[in-house]
Design an enzyme around this catalytic site. Sequence first.
Site, mmCIF file in Angstrom:
data_model
loop_
_atom_site.group_PDB
_atom_site.id
_atom_site.type_symbol
_atom_site.label_atom_id
_atom_site.label_comp_id
_atom_site.label_asym_id
_atom_site.label_seq_id
_atom_site.Cartn_x
_atom_site.Cartn_y
_atom_site.Cartn_z
ATOM 1 N N ASP A 151 40.055 49.454 40.253
ATOM 2 C CA ASP A 151 38.167 49.570 40.353
ATOM 3 C C ASP A 151 38.426 49.605 41.591
ATOM 4 O O ASP A 151 38.488 48.847 42.397
ATOM 5 C CB ASP A 151 38.028 48.162 39.929
ATOM 6 N N ASP A 209 35.638 47.769 43.154
ATOM 7 C CA ASP A 209 36.454 46.165 44.021
ATOM 8 C C ASP A 209 36.634 46.613 44.709
ATOM 9 O O ASP A 209 36.792 45.484 46.041
ATOM 10 C CB ASP A 209 37.176 45.488 42.896
ATOM 11 N N THR A 263 24.060 48.383 23.742
ATOM 12 C CA THR A 263 24.635 49.111 22.881
ATOM 13 C C THR A 263 26.038 49.800 23.470
ATOM 14 O O THR A 263 26.697 50.364 23.259
ATOM 15 C CB THR A 263 24.181 49.957 23.124
ATOM 16 N N ARG A 323 26.695 49.805 32.420
ATOM 17 C CA ARG A 323 26.776 49.510 30.998
ATOM 18 C C ARG A 323 25.522 48.363 30.037
ATOM 19 O O ARG A 323 25.809 47.814 30.637
ATOM 20 C CB ARG A 323 28.069 48.936 30.568
#
Lengths: 495, 216
Positions: B208, B211, B114, B110
Site C-alpha cells: 500500500d 501506508d 455498496t 470505498r
Amino acid sequence: MSNVVDESNFLSPMMDGGSGSMITKERRRSSVISMESGKTKYMPPWTTPYIIGIGGTSGSGKTSVAAKIVSSIDVPWTVLISMDNFYKPLNQEDRKRAFANEYDFDEPAAIDTDLAYECILSLKEGKKTTIPVYSFINHNRDPDKSINIYGASVIIIEGLYALYDKRLMDLMDLKIFVDADLDVCLARRLSRDIVSRGRDLAGCIQQWERFVKPDAVKYIRPTMGNADAIVPSLADNSVAVQLLISHIRIKLRLKSQEHLSELIKLGNSDLRDISTLNTVHVLEQTNQVRSIMTMLLDKNLKRDDFVFYFDRISSILVSNALNDIPIKELVTIETPEGNTINDAIKCDFNSVMAVNIIRSGDCFMRSLKNTIPSIVIGKLLIQSDSQTGEPQLHCEFLPPEIKEYKTVFLMEAHIITGAASIMAIQVLLDHDIPLENIKLVVFIATELGIKRILNAFNDKINIFAGKIVTTKEIQNEGCEWSITKFIDTRYFGCN
Amino acid sequence: MSTEPFKNVSLIAQSNQLLGLYTIIRDKNTSRPDFIFYSDRIIRLLVEEGLNHLPVKETIVETETNEKFDGVSFMGKICGVSIVRAGESMEQGLRDCCRSVRIGKILIQRDEETALPKLFYEKLPDDISERYVFLLDPMLATGGSAIMATDVLIKRGVKPERIFFLNLICSKEGIDKYHAAFPDVRIVTGAVDKGLDENKYLIPGLGDFGDRYYCI
C-alpha cells in the site's frame, strides 16, 4: 602562484600529508595502468615538468636561490623538493651515532639516491608521487608523514647531492651549482643548526670538521663540473639569478605554447558527425528541455529563476547520465504483499562519485545531492592563464579511495575550448580511474570542444551534454552565447 | 518512451537506474526514509515525462551576448489534481518542477455499504477547464477511483486530451479499463505489472503506497 615544499613546508593543497610510504609499489602500479588505459594523445604540462637541480655545499645558499626562482616564475605548481627528504632511515646503532654527532650525513651514501631517482622519475612521468619526510629531531624518516605531489609543471630539486647521481641529472632540464667559500658556509650552518635545529655549538663544530668540510671538498665541490650554470653566493648574486630566471621563463613559455598548440590541434581536422558516436549522448530535445534552455538563455530571466531552472535541467542531465549505471547484482526480493521478485536489478548508487570542475561544475552540486544524497564530490581547480589562455591545474581535492568508484561524473556547466575538461580527465586517469568509468556531464558544449575531448582520449570518454552547438551553427548564426561563459556567473551571481 | 503494446501510454525508459529504483521501493525490507526518497525520484521522472507532452510555442529571447535566440516556451496553464491520500505523495514532485502550481484534491473512498468507490470531496481550481491537468495517483490497479476522479475532471470541463494520469505502477487490466472509459487521457507510468491478485492488488506491486509513504 608557486609553492615551496621541503621537510617542514607543504603549503599547497596538492601536497597533503599522508601516511603511505609505499612509494615504489604505488608508482609501479600506476605505470602498469597507464600502459593499459593510456595511449591518450594529450600530454598535460605535468607529464613533461621542467626540472631544475640546484646543488652546492652545506650553507652555500641553495635554498635562497631556489626560493628566488620559485617566486619569480609565475607558474602554478612549482614544487621545491629538498634532497634532505631522501636521507636513509637510520638503524638503532646509527641513530645513536647520529645523536652523538658521529654519523656522517654529508657523504653521498647517507642519501637514498635510488628512492630520490624513483620519485623524480615518477614526477617526470606525471604521476602522483609520495615523498618521504625526514625528521632531524629523531634522525629518522617520519612514519606518520609524507608529502604527496601531483601536477607540478616545474620541479626544483635542491640539495648537497642534487648534481651527483647521473640518473637524476639525466631527468633535469637545468642544473645549477651554488658556489660559496667554505668559511661562509660554516657561519651560515652554525646559525641554522643551533637556532632552528636545536643543536649545540660543540657538536656542530665537531660535525663540521669531521664530516661536512671533508665531504664538501671530496664529493660535493666536484659536482660543480656537472652544472650548466654556477651561481656565486658570497656577493650579490641577483644578476646571475636573474639571468637564470630569464632563461627558465623562455623555456617555460615555449613549453606552454607547445601545450596550447597541441590542445588547439586536437579536433581541428575532425570533420566527423559526432551525433553518430555512441559515446556522445545529447539530451533529447523535448519540449521541456527546449523551454528550459530558452529561459536560461534569456538575459532578462531573474536570477532566482535562473538558479531554479538550471537545477531543473541539471537534474535531468544527472539522471540521464545515471541511466546506464552498472548493475551491481540480481537479487530476489519480497514485496509487502508477499510476492517474490527474482532477478531484480540492484544498483549501488553509492558507487557513483562526482568531480566538479571549479566553478562551473559546482552549479551541479544541488542536483547531484538531490539525486544521490550521500554522493562523494571531488573538486578540481583549473584556470586559464589570463594572457596565454593555457589551462593550468591549480588544486585537486579527490578522495583517497577514488579508484573504488565504478562511475565518476566529471561536471562542467559549459565547454567551449574543451581544454579544462581534457586536463581534468587526465587528472582522473593519473589517479588510475579507467577511461570508460568517467562520464563527462555538461550543459552546453561546442562541437569543437567535444571533438577535442574525444580526440584526446580516442573517443573512449562518455559525454552527456544538454546541448552541443555545432561549428556550422557558430559560423552561420553567430551563437556568440555558446562561446561566452555565462552559466556559472549567472548561477552564482558574481563575475 | 515506448507505448507498445498500449496506445496513449508513456512508459519511461526502463534503464538500469529506473529498474534499480523500483527494486528498492518494491522490497518490503526497505526503510521508510529510503522508500520516500526513491519513490520521490521516480515521481520526479514521471512529472518530467508528463511535462514533455505539453505543447510549446515559438519564442524569441535575447541572450547575454545580445543575440536573438529562437526558442520555445510552454503554452497554457497546468494544475495538479491528487487523489487523496496516496496521490498527495506525488505533489511535492510536481512542485519541485513547477513551483507555484495549483493543486486540486479529490477524495474517493470505498463505500462500506455498496463496496463501490464513492466521491467524498473535491476541491479544484475554478478555471480548471482551461488547464492541463496532471492527475496524481501512485497505483493504477483496477482503475476504479482513477476513473471516478477523471470523470469529475471531465464534468468540470477539462478536455480528456489535456489530462495526464501519472502513476508509478499500473496493470494491463487497469490500463485497459481506464482507457475503455477515457481513451484520450495519456497515462504516464514507470512500470507495468503482471496483473492483479484475487484481492485486486497489483502483482508484484509494492504494497500500500500511502501506508508506506505516510504511516508504517
